[in-house]
Each structure stands twice: as C-alpha cells, then as structure tokens.
Design a protein around this motif. Structure first.
Motif, PDB file in Angstrom:
ATOM      1  N   THR A   1     -11.592  13.947 100.507  1.00 28.49           N
ATOM      2  CA  THR A   1     -11.843  15.387 100.411  1.00 28.49           C
ATOM      3  C   THR A   1     -11.527  16.116 101.717  1.00 28.49           C
ATOM      4  O   THR A   1     -11.221  17.298 101.701  1.00 28.49           O
ATOM      5  CB  THR A   1     -13.318  15.671 100.044  1.00 28.49           C
ATOM      6  OG1 THR A   1     -14.148  15.019 101.006  1.00 28.49           O
ATOM      7  CG2 THR A   1     -13.635  15.175  98.661  1.00 28.49           C
ATOM      8  N   GLY A   2     -11.600  15.403 102.845  1.00 30.16           N
ATOM      9  CA  GLY A   2     -11.382  16.048 104.131  1.00 30.16           C
ATOM     10  C   GLY A   2      -9.928  15.975 104.575  1.00 30.16           C
ATOM     11  O   GLY A   2      -9.075  15.434 103.872  1.00 30.16           O
TER      12      GLY A   2
ATOM     13  N   ARG B   1      -7.595  18.862  97.908  1.00 30.17           N
ATOM     14  CA  ARG B   1      -8.557  19.954  97.819  1.00 30.17           C
ATOM     15  C   ARG B   1      -9.354  19.789  96.517  1.00 30.17           C
ATOM     16  O   ARG B   1      -8.876  19.132  95.586  1.00 30.17           O
ATOM     17  CB  ARG B   1      -7.809  21.291  97.789  1.00 30.17           C
ATOM     18  CG  ARG B   1      -6.937  21.514  98.997  1.00 30.17           C
ATOM     19  CD  ARG B   1      -6.667  22.988  99.201  1.00 30.17           C
ATOM     20  NE  ARG B   1      -5.723  23.551  98.246  1.00 30.17           N
ATOM     21  CZ  ARG B   1      -4.434  23.763  98.510  1.00 30.17           C
ATOM     22  NH1 ARG B   1      -3.951  23.446  99.700  1.00 30.17           N
ATOM     23  NH2 ARG B   1      -3.639  24.297  97.619  1.00 30.17           N
ATOM     24  N   PRO B   2     -10.525  20.424  96.450  1.00 31.21           N
ATOM     25  CA  PRO B   2     -11.344  20.268  95.242  1.00 31.21           C
ATOM     26  C   PRO B   2     -10.556  20.513  93.947  1.00 31.21           C
ATOM     27  O   PRO B   2     -10.656  19.731  93.005  1.00 31.21           O
ATOM     28  CB  PRO B   2     -12.443  21.313  95.432  1.00 31.21           C
ATOM     29  CG  PRO B   2     -12.627  21.394  96.912  1.00 31.21           C
ATOM     30  CD  PRO B   2     -11.241  21.212  97.490  1.00 31.21           C
TER      31      PRO B   2
ATOM     32  N   GLY C   1     -15.887  12.804 104.629  1.00 26.00           N
ATOM     33  CA  GLY C   1     -16.220  12.800 106.038  1.00 26.00           C
ATOM     34  C   GLY C   1     -16.518  14.242 106.343  1.00 26.00           C
ATOM     35  O   GLY C   1     -16.232  15.117 105.531  1.00 26.00           O
ATOM     36  N   GLY C   2     -17.088  14.515 107.460  1.00 26.19           N
ATOM     37  CA  GLY C   2     -17.331  15.919 107.769  1.00 26.19           C
ATOM     38  C   GLY C   2     -18.497  16.481 106.989  1.00 26.19           C
ATOM     39  O   GLY C   2     -19.470  15.781 106.712  1.00 26.19           O
ATOM     40  N   HIS C   3     -18.349  17.735 106.620  1.00 31.67           N
ATOM     41  CA  HIS C   3     -19.483  18.454 106.051  1.00 31.67           C
ATOM     42  C   HIS C   3     -19.695  18.123 104.576  1.00 31.67           C
ATOM     43  O   HIS C   3     -18.735  18.083 103.816  1.00 31.67           O
ATOM     44  CB  HIS C   3     -19.273  19.958 106.215  1.00 31.67           C
ATOM     45  CG  HIS C   3     -20.559  20.717 106.239  1.00 31.67           C
ATOM     46  ND1 HIS C   3     -21.323  20.896 105.115  1.00 31.67           N
ATOM     47  CD2 HIS C   3     -21.227  21.298 107.260  1.00 31.67           C
ATOM     48  CE1 HIS C   3     -22.401  21.585 105.433  1.00 31.67           C
ATOM     49  NE2 HIS C   3     -22.374  21.850 106.735  1.00 31.67           N
TER      50      HIS C   3
ATOM     51  N   ASP D   1     -20.871  19.875 102.247  1.00 28.71           N
ATOM     52  CA  ASP D   1     -20.579  20.956 101.300  1.00 28.71           C
ATOM     53  C   ASP D   1     -19.162  20.875 100.730  1.00 28.71           C
ATOM     54  O   ASP D   1     -18.918  21.316  99.607  1.00 28.71           O
ATOM     55  CB  ASP D   1     -20.776  22.326 101.975  1.00 28.71           C
ATOM     56  CG  ASP D   1     -22.262  22.658 102.125  1.00 28.71           C
ATOM     57  OD1 ASP D   1     -23.089  21.847 101.672  1.00 28.71           O
ATOM     58  OD2 ASP D   1     -22.573  23.702 102.711  1.00 28.71           O
ATOM     59  N   VAL D   2     -18.235  20.330 101.522  1.00 24.04           N
ATOM     60  CA  VAL D   2     -16.860  20.181 101.034  1.00 24.04           C
ATOM     61  C   VAL D   2     -16.850  19.199  99.863  1.00 24.04           C
ATOM     62  O   VAL D   2     -16.230  19.444  98.823  1.00 24.04           O
ATOM     63  CB  VAL D   2     -15.932  19.708 102.171  1.00 24.04           C
ATOM     64  CG1 VAL D   2     -14.517  19.531 101.660  1.00 24.04           C
ATOM     65  CG2 VAL D   2     -15.956  20.708 103.327  1.00 24.04           C
TER      66      VAL D   2
ATOM     67  N   ARG E   1     -18.448  20.689  96.741  1.00 18.78           N
ATOM     68  CA  ARG E   1     -17.541  21.557  95.983  1.00 18.78           C
ATOM     69  C   ARG E   1     -16.608  20.745  95.091  1.00 18.78           C
ATOM     70  O   ARG E   1     -16.389  21.083  93.927  1.00 18.78           O
ATOM     71  CB  ARG E   1     -16.727  22.425  96.936  1.00 18.78           C
ATOM     72  CG  ARG E   1     -16.996  23.875  96.737  1.00 18.78           C
ATOM     73  CD  ARG E   1     -16.132  24.867  97.454  1.00 18.78           C
ATOM     74  NE  ARG E   1     -15.420  24.427  98.611  1.00 18.78           N
ATOM     75  CZ  ARG E   1     -15.857  24.548  99.865  1.00 18.78           C
ATOM     76  NH1 ARG E   1     -17.032  25.080 100.110  1.00 18.78           N
ATOM     77  NH2 ARG E   1     -15.129  24.139 100.876  1.00 18.78           N
TER      78      ARG E   1
ATOM     79  N   VAL F   1     -21.211   9.314 105.896  1.00 18.35           N
ATOM     80  CA  VAL F   1     -22.193  10.130 105.174  1.00 18.35           C
ATOM     81  C   VAL F   1     -23.544   9.982 105.881  1.00 18.35           C
ATOM     82  O   VAL F   1     -24.265   9.032 105.641  1.00 18.35           O
ATOM     83  CB  VAL F   1     -22.350   9.639 103.712  1.00 18.35           C
ATOM     84  CG1 VAL F   1     -23.105  10.675 102.897  1.00 18.35           C
ATOM     85  CG2 VAL F   1     -21.006   9.348 103.080  1.00 18.35           C
TER      86      VAL F   1
ATOM     87  N   HIS G   1     -28.795  12.848 105.797  1.00 15.54           N
ATOM     88  CA  HIS G   1     -29.103  14.104 105.100  1.00 15.54           C
ATOM     89  C   HIS G   1     -28.069  14.382 104.004  1.00 15.54           C
ATOM     90  O   HIS G   1     -28.400  14.881 102.927  1.00 15.54           O
ATOM     91  CB  HIS G   1     -29.196  15.284 106.074  1.00 15.54           C
ATOM     92  CG  HIS G   1     -27.896  15.689 106.701  1.00 15.54           C
ATOM     93  ND1 HIS G   1     -27.462  15.201 107.915  1.00 15.54           N
ATOM     94  CD2 HIS G   1     -26.894  16.504 106.267  1.00 15.54           C
ATOM     95  CE1 HIS G   1     -26.281  15.717 108.199  1.00 15.54           C
ATOM     96  NE2 HIS G   1     -25.911  16.503 107.218  1.00 15.54           N
TER      97      HIS G   1
ATOM     98  N   LYS H   1     -26.344  12.039 102.447  1.00 20.56           N
ATOM     99  CA  LYS H   1     -26.551  11.016 101.422  1.00 20.56           C
ATOM    100  C   LYS H   1     -27.645  11.484 100.454  1.00 20.56           C
ATOM    101  O   LYS H   1     -27.480  11.406  99.234  1.00 20.56           O
ATOM    102  CB  LYS H   1     -26.956   9.701 102.100  1.00 20.56           C
ATOM    103  CG  LYS H   1     -27.039   8.503 101.192  1.00 20.56           C
ATOM    104  CD  LYS H   1     -27.099   7.218 102.033  1.00 20.56           C
ATOM    105  CE  LYS H   1     -27.115   5.969 101.162  1.00 20.56           C
ATOM    106  NZ  LYS H   1     -28.445   5.651 100.632  1.00 20.56           N
TER     107      LYS H   1
END
Lengths: 544, 128, 343
Positions: free
Chosen positions: B13-14, B43-44, B64-66, B68-69, B72, B92, B95, B97
C-alpha cells in the motif's frame, strides 16, 4: 533448550563458512600470514586505515534521522548533535524524494498520511534551507540525502546551493549523498525509477562535478549494507560492492573526463552492514580494505595509498532488529556496533531499537548514540588498533571471506557485470535464496532469535509503540509547494527546467543544469517529470 | 489442502520499496499451491480494481507507514468485494495492529513465521 | 453437441449431469458481464478456469466470434521485455480510444501447482483504468504458452464487447505455436544479440510472426539482429514479410510504431480476406483442443479404473500384446465417452 544441542550442531558462520572447534597457526593461509606482518595504516590496509586507529580519530557517530517538516528534522538533527553525534544525515521523505514526486502527485496524495514519516519533505531549495538551519556545515560531516539514485542530483544540488548562499566555498565543503545502486535497484525498489544506465550516468556526472568543484565531498558511497540487509551474505556483500565500484570506474575510464585515480578515490568511501556474527562481521571490514587494494592494483594499476585506503561507514543491521521484545535490540545494536568497531571503521550508525516498528523515536535515537559513546568511552576499545589482528581465527576468516568474495565478484562478471545482475534480477534471486534459507532455519530451529523463535513470552513494563512523527507534514508541504509556485520567478524556473531537459537528452553532465534548476527554485516533481519523459522507467525484475 | 486454483492478491500500500518480506511470503504461498497475483505498490483504488478483475479469494497487503493508508485500501476492497478476507503484514506498530484487528483483518508483523502465514491463507481461502 | 461429448474438469463433476439452477445462475452472470459488470466477467473467467460443468454452461452461452473484436498475441522468450512492452502498447491503444482486455499468462509450478503472477507489477499505469481489463492467468499445466482457459476467456471477452484483446504468452524460450492459432496478429519480441536464436528458430518464427519487435533497441547488437532477421525473412514475398519494429519499452519508445504496425497488419489481412481464413483456422484449432481436452479427461478416468490394470497384467503375463491391449482400451474409451451419464 536441549543441553546437547551444541554438541551435535554443524557450526557455520552466518554466511555459511564451516567453522572449526579452534584455530591454529597452520589454519591461516600462507599469503595471509605474510600480510600479518604489515602494520595498520600500511597497505594492504586490512589491519586498519590509520596507524593510530581510533586514537587518531574516533569513529564518527552518524545516525540516520528525519521526519516531518524540514523544521522537525532540523530540530532532531540538532538534538542528536547536542547528544554527541559527530556527523548528520538529512533524510528526505521517501514517498516524494525517492520517486521525485511533489506532494500533489496522485501516488503521493493516495498516501498523504505517509508523507513525512520517513524523512522531511523537501520539494525545493527553500525546504532544504529550512532543514539546514544553523547546521555546522563546514565543521561537521553532512549527508545531504539522496540515497536513491534519481534523487541524488536534486538533493546534492540543493545542499550545495544552500551552502553557497551561506557563503561557504564549495571547495571546502565536506559530506556525501550516497546515491546508492544497492538501495535503489535491489534493497528498496521504488515504484518508478530511471533505468540503471541513466543511474550510472548520474553517478558518473556527480563524480566529475565533485572532482572539479567539491574535492572534499564523497560523491558516491556504495552501500553494500542495502544488499546485505536484503539478503546477501557477508562475502556476497563484499563481492557485489566491488563489482559495483568497477561499473563506476569503467564508466569514468570510458569517458576519460577525469583521472582514474581521482575516480577511485571518489569511490573509496563505502558503507557496509554489521550484523550479528561478531567475528565474521569484524573480519569483513578487514577483508574489504584488503580487497580494495587488490582491485585497484590488479585491475587498474593504482597503488597510491591515499586512494587505496578504503574508508568505511558501517550501519548495524536494521533487519536484525526484532518487532518482538524491542528492548532486546539495544543488546543487538551493541554487539553489532562492537563488531564494526573491532573491524575498524571511520563512521558508524546504530539502528534504533524500535526499527521493526517505526522510524526511530527520540529515545531510540538517543540510545543509538549512547551505545556508541559507551563503547568509545567505557570499554577502552579505542586504545589499540586492530585488536583482533593476529587471531588465527580472524585472520583465516578474513582470508576466506576475501577468497569467496572474489568468487562472487567473478560470478557477477560472468553475468555481464553488476548492472546486468540488477536488470536481470540475478542478484535479487541470490538475496531471496538466502532469505528463504533464513526462514527455513528459523523454522527448523537451527537459527534462534530470542523473542521471535524462542522465549517468546516475556512481559515488558515498557510498551514501545512506534514513533509516528508529526501529522501536519503533508498539509504544510502542500502549502509550501503552492507558495513556491506562486512566488518564484517563473520565467527563470521555466528556462532552467528546459535547460535541464536539454542536458538530460544531449548527454552532457547534468549537475551544472541541476544547480541552476535548484537556484531557480524548480521543484522536485518537475525534475522527476523530466526524468520520466526522457529516461522512462526501469523494468523492475519480477521475482518468480 | 485444496489450494490449487485459489488466488491471492498481494499488494504494497505504501511507496516504500522493501520487497524482501512480501516476496518471501509470495513464494511460500506459491509453494503451498496458491496462485499469487503480485501488483507491487498500488493505490487503494488499484488494489480494489485488481481484487475485482483477478477474482481473488484473499487479499494480502504489505503495509508500512501510516495505518490510515492501509485502512483506506481495506475499505475500498471491502466495498467492492465484501466476501473476500484480507490479511496484512509489514511494519505494523502495536497501535496500528490493534486498529487493523478491530476491522477484522488478520495481522502478521515482522518475525511472523512462514508456516503460520501459509496456514492463515489456507484457512481464510477455505482451502483447508 | 459439445455437451454431449462430456465435461471437462474434475472427475467428481463429470457425473453431476444437469444442474438447471447453476446453469441459470451462470447465464445471469453472463448477462451482467455483457452489460459491463467487470466483477461478473472476472468470476466467469474463474468458472472457465475451473472447467467442468460450470465451464461448459458458460461456453454454451458464448456464440461464435464477434467479428468486430480483434486479438493480438505477444510472445517471446523470458526477459525479452514482453510485460513492459505490453504496458507501453496499452497506453497507445487506450490513447486511440480503444478499450483493451489483456490476458497475461505465466507458468504454474509443476510441483506445487501454485504460481507467481507478476505481470501487473509492470503495468501500474493502467492499474485502475476503466478502459483496461487485466487478467493474470496461470498456465495450470497447459503447454504451448497459453493457459487452459485462455481461448475460452478470449471468447468470453469478445462476447462482452471488448473490441481489442491482447494475449501475453508464457515465455519459455521458444516460439509458442498456440498463440498463432488463437490470435489475429502475432507479435514476436526479440532482443539485440539474439542472432543465434533467430537462426535456430527460423522456421518457427517465420511461421507465427506477423510482426517482429526488437525490444531493448538501445542495447548493443541491434544492427546484427536486424540483419539476421531480414536475412531470414528475405525469401518471403514482399507483402507477406513481417514488419520489424524497434522499441525501448522501458522508455515507451517505439510503442507508437508497434501499434501502427499492428493496425496496418490488421487492415491488410482484413482486405485480403486472410483474416477470415485465419479465424476458420482458429476455430478449427479451438474445436480440436476442446475435443482433445475432453478425451484426455476420459482417458485419465479410464486409467484410474481396473480396466487398464487388467490389460497391463495381461501384457505382463504375455497373454496379450500391446496393440491388442490398446484396441481393448480404445473400445472402452469410446463407450466411456458415450456413456449415458455423460449426456
């Protein structure tokens, strides 16, 4: 654990070299015994780059840092310098930097929350200026960012432009930017990237430009680290690193634009990984120095000790930092740092104990610095150069690594050279084989990782929950991008950008045009668009 | 195991290109008899489109990363293919997870062992 | 008639016979797919891939080929750059306002039967485009460069109104003949420095290729490969001589020329009437493949019975010779194919 486990075990080094119960003088190959007579600081340099070792110069404490807005990163860098870091690394946001996208590119917008998580967003020279505020550019060793090949010309030109604005003579500016093929085409493959041939051109252009204007700058820093942390073992890391160096040297040789000796010097600051096999990793640093001497002499007839003296930056293996029981990683970081220190390095970074969870928190960063300070100040390790020299075990390991590394180097040449192994995916396959083998060994119990394969049930009073940076990086970056577009001298920016495109097409050195582009406030994404239209996209080898 | 003909979509996703983890997992799934469709960084809406066109039985996201990505991407796949299970691996933090698990997604953080991941794929695709 | 010949797929399905409910459901899916529901289209391809009764139901709903669909095959050895070329070509086709469906075939592992299908990694510029439908197919044991259900999937796509279909074959290092009997224009992808390959595969190449692409044309050896190719083609009459297009797919260079060459070839064979002949040939090959597949299932079934074992034992004892045992089994096969439960 089984009490008899050790008795029946087939003992090997991490790279698979069979190990004896103990070593004696007769186990050291004849050639290596002859080399043992050389002192540190004297060719073939396996015993160390300087006769005085760390007495002459302590290793540089050099930590990767960066997140958020440029001012957040600036603050973290200054914090680390206050903590005793002796060099600094400016990490650019990977989403934008590695891909040469501005934040309004659809691929970035789709991941807007990720922006600023892996480095500060720097889309124009204004952002770079903010990130470099009050940093000791002349007295410290700076890493301008631009570890990924297509990003390096932008990051370097930005750093140099800011330095010029501050009245610094570029001829006196120290630092590096890496521009690493291992990271770009093997370890951390981006969604879009210039093909390897264009990447090679960029790096040769940077080498030429530094040869003329920035003699103290390390133009490229080949990072075997990124190969090793992707799966290459110790001798493969060595062999591939020198195969990479050969590509750069051959390109300069073909161009005949600078003395080959200068090119070799430009390649002589490299980056290795230190992992958990203490003696093998220490031996690897010794082997590397020896191999550089051999390569330059045998292949290019270069014997100048100033050039043949390899300088090593070492980073502890991020991939060995576990997600489970992260505080154990402080111990791992210490052991890996010790391996590097024993092998003799000029510079060292210790991965954060929270590496498997997130980018380093301030506390994890501080611990990485403290580990190094404890080693330097409390263990007396700096007193004696090459403390492992003369150990029958370490000397024979060094010799065997050299032999196997040259074997791997030759395999790469048989594949058509380092670039060809990246294009075809051959090198990726070698790395993947080792990864799969690691997983197999963890399943079978041959490889134990505390907290992961064994002793999984520890309870810790400290929850490490992953540092998430700041949450306004994207919004601020977007505002600043719009601000640059609104307030820059548009005609100048347009002219600089077309000039850059012309140079990309006509094959001249891109760096002068890149300097003009940064000076004229051309943005990262505009430069990326030029690359994409001129050079296209590297065909990532697909793993099967 | 009846994994033959079961199809799994694997996406990142990232924009962070570490491929080591997802590739090892993809190979392990292949070796267990699955057809693994790799789409790389997506991308989503790209993950969603591939989950439709490739008619997959399971979606694996390397994140990886945020968080929220990833959330989505999960939301879009759920909307298009509500019956398809999703599992997630990668960096992950706890929080993230917790958040993902609260969405009914299985999470395999670093250090997860391949047999466990393969077993999850077998269970989630109903190939047991 | 086709159904009468039996049902392909797993033996347990073979005896299932009619299932009006399933049939109705699949006809409903087909209706939706025809109306543009990509989910229904995707599910139907899976049904075709699984074979058996379900596949037969779907195939019955597909009429003969729609004349206004056109199929392009892309073949070549592994590493030739097929996926990257396809990505560049998709861009040209879409820019030409054409909707395109791509069937990208990769090999299944003979050991695990699993597969890694990675073609989409190279095609992210079209990943969410409504004008492009991409389906990765594992060969599932089929030799010849296509997957078991590639041909029927193509027919399904035609029925659903995709005007342009591309089939990217497995790269197995030699020319894949199956692609020629499945597509209207065959593009063979080579690289510079492949002169030896051109020589060694001369006959096969000439037989299938309508267009040659020398991809990676920025690499050394371009001229020599072009010369070898031109030499090999010199004996063909001018109007039948395949075009040679040079591309650097990673940069998108040459994609325009390739698309133009495909369009020119299409026009030429449409005008000369060759397209009609080709399609007859394709139909023949398809029909034959269909029969073969069903015979093979029946044969597998036969060899799973003790009928084959009895003959083997008899051969072992010397009681019967190979041709005689073969005759007995062929007779059995015939009655198996014609057995009432198969109708």
């Amino acid at each position: 654990m089984d009490a008899n486990k050790n008795k029946d075990r087939l003992w090997k080094s991490a790279s698979g070299l069979p190990l004896q119960k103990f070593y004696s003088e007769s186990d050291v190959p004849q050639e290596q015994r002859k080399r043992m007579a050389a002192d540190p600081g004297v060719a073939p340099f396996h015993r160390g780059a300087h006769p005085g070792g760390y007495r002459t110069k302590a290793w540089r404490i050099f930590q990767l840092s960066g997140f958020g807005k440029p001012e957040d990163e600036n603050e973290r860098i200054r914090f680390l310098l206050e903590q005793g870091e002796t060099g600094f690394i400016m990490e650019h946001d990977r989403n934008t930097g590695d891909h040469c996208y501005n934040v309004d590119h659809p691929d970035v917008v789709a991941r807007r929350e990720d922006v600023g998580l892996t480095g500060a967003v720097m889309q124009s020279v204004r952002d770079i200026d903010i990130c470099m505020k009050d940093l000791p550019l002349e007295t410290s060793f700076g890493h301008a960012g631009g570890a990924v090949v297509q990003h390096a010309p932008f990051a370097l030109a930005g750093y140099w432009t800011v330095a010029k604005h501050r009245g610094i003579d570029l001829a006196r500016l120290p630092g590096t930017g890496q521009s690493d093929f291992f990271l770009t085409y093997l370890g951390c493959v981006t969604k879009q990237q210039v093909p390897t041939a264009a990447g090679l051109r960029f790096n040769a252009d940077i080498m030429e430009f530094c040869d003329k204007h920035l003699p103290r700058w390390v133009p490229v820093s080949i990072a075997g680290y990124n190969g090793a942390d992707t799966g290459l073992n110790a001798y493969q890391e060595l062999g591939a690193l020198f195969a990479n160096a050969v590509e750069y040297l051959e390109e300069i040789k073909r161009r005949k634009t600078m003395p080959l000796e200068n090119a070799a010097r430009a390649c002589s600051g490299v980056n290795f990984r230190a992992s958990m096999d203490l003696f093998e990793e220490a031996s690897k640093m010794r082997a590397a120095r020896l191999m550089w001497v051999q390569l330059l002499e045998r292949r290019y007839g270069i014997t100048n000790p100033k050039v043949a003296n390899l300088r090593i930056h070492c980073v502890t293996a991020g991939s060995r930092m576990t997600y489970q029981q992260p505080l154990n990683n402080i111990v791992r970081g210490t052991v890996m740092a010790l391996a590097a220190a024993l092998g003799g390095v000029q510079s060292l970074g210790v991965s954060g104990y929270d590496e498997a969870l997130s980018i380093p928190s301030e506390h994890a960063h501080q611990m990485s610095v403290r580990i190094q300070q404890i080693l330097q100040e409390e263990t007396n390790i700096q007193a004696v150069t090459d403390p492992l020299g003369g150990s029958w075990y370490v000397e024979s390991l060094t010799a065997e690594l050299v032999e196997r590394a040259w074997g791997f180097f030759e395999e790469i040449q048989d594949q058509g050279g380092f670039l060809a192994t990246l294009d075809s995916g051959w090198l990726h396959e070698r790395a993947a084989e080792n990864q799969s083998e690691d997983f197999r060994q963890q399943e079978s119990g041959e490889q134990v990782i505390i907290g992961v394969t064994d002793h999984k049930d520890d309870i810790s009073p400290f929850e490490v929950d992953g540092f998430m940076g700041v949450d306004d990086a994207y919004d601020v970056a977007l505002e600043r991008l719009q601000e640059v577009r609104r307030t820059r001298y548009e005609a100048g920016a347009g002219k600089a950008l077309s000039e850059l495109e012309a140079v990309c097409r006509n094959g001249n050195n891109i760096m002068p045009a890149m300097m003009d582009a940064l000076q004229s406030e051309v943005t990262l994404g505009e430069i990326g668009d030029v690359y994409r239209s001129v050079f296209g996209d590297w065909a990532t080898p697909i793993q099967t | 195991m009846k994994t033959a003909g079961k199809r799994i979509l694997m996406a990142k996703t990232g924009l962070d290109g570490h491929w080591r983890g997802p590739t090892v997992v993809a190979k392990a799934l292949r070796d267990a008899g699955f057809e693994v469709i790799m789409i790389g960084m997506a991308r989503p809406e790209e993950v969603m489109q591939a989950s439709i066109d490739e008619d997959v039985d399971l979606v694996g996201l390397n994140i990886g990363g945020h968080v929220d990505v990833a959330v989505r991407a999960i939301g879009m796949v759920r909307e298009a293919r509500p019956e398809v299970p999703i599992f997630v691996g990668g960096v992950v933090p706890p929080h993230a997870k917790r958040k993902l698990e609260s969405l009914g997604v299985e999470v395999y953080p670093p250090g997860s062992q391949l047999p466990d991941i393969v077993a999850a794929a077998v269970r989630l695709t109903g190939a047991a | 008639m086709l159904l009468r010949c039996g049902l392909r797929g797993q033996p347990e399905i073979l005896g299932a016979g009619m299932n009006p409910e399933l049939e109705q459901q699949l006809q409903g899916e087909l209706e939706r797919a025809r109306k543009g529901d990509r989910g229904a289209l995707a599910r139907l391809i899976s049904v075709l891939e699984r074979g058996g009764y379900g596949a037969a139901c779907v195939e019955r709903g597909l009429s003969a080929r729609a004349a206004d669909s056109y199929t392009v095959g892309i073949t070549g050895a592994p590493g030739a750059g097929k996926s990257t070329l396809v990505n560049a070509l998709l861009g040209e086709m879409v820019a030409d306002a054409q909707r395109v469906a791509l069937l990208a075939v990769d090999p299944s592992s003979p050991l695990s039967r699993g597969a890694l299908l990675g073609d989409r990694v190279r095609m992210h510029s079209h990943a969410a485009s409504p004008a492009v439908f991409i389906r990765s197919m594992a060969s599932r044991g089929q030799l010849g460069g296509l997957a078991v259900a590639t041909r029927s999937a193509r027919r399904l796509l035609e029925a659903c109104g995709w005007p342009l279909i591309m089939i990217e074959t497995v790269g197995v290092g030699q020319v894949e003949l199956d692609v020629a009997s499945t597509t209207d224009t065959v593009v063979v992808v080579l690289n510079p420095g492949w002169g030896d390959e051109v020589q060694a595969n001369k006959a096969g190449l000439m037989e299938v290729a309508d267009i040659f692409v020398i991809n990676k044309a920025d690499k050394a050896g371009l001229e020599a490969t072009r010369r070898d190719l031109e030499g090999a083609l010199a004996s063909l009459p001018q109007q039948r001589r395949p075009a040679i297009v040079e591309t650097v797919a990673t940069e998108g260079r040459g994609a325009v020329d390739l698309w133009a060459a495909i369009c020119a070839h299409r026009q030429a064979i449409e005008e000369s009437g060759e397209l009609r002949e080709r399609r007859l040939g394709q139909l023949r090959a398809e029909l034959r493949g269909f029969v073969e597949a069903h015979l093979e299932v029946a044969l597998d079934e036969l060899f799973a019975t003790d009928c084959a074992d009895l003959q083997l034992a008899a051969i072992g004892r010397g009681a019967v010779d190979m041709p005689a045992a073969g005759d007995v089994l062929l007779a059995e096969l015939w009655s198996l194919v014609n057995s009432p439960k198969r109708r």
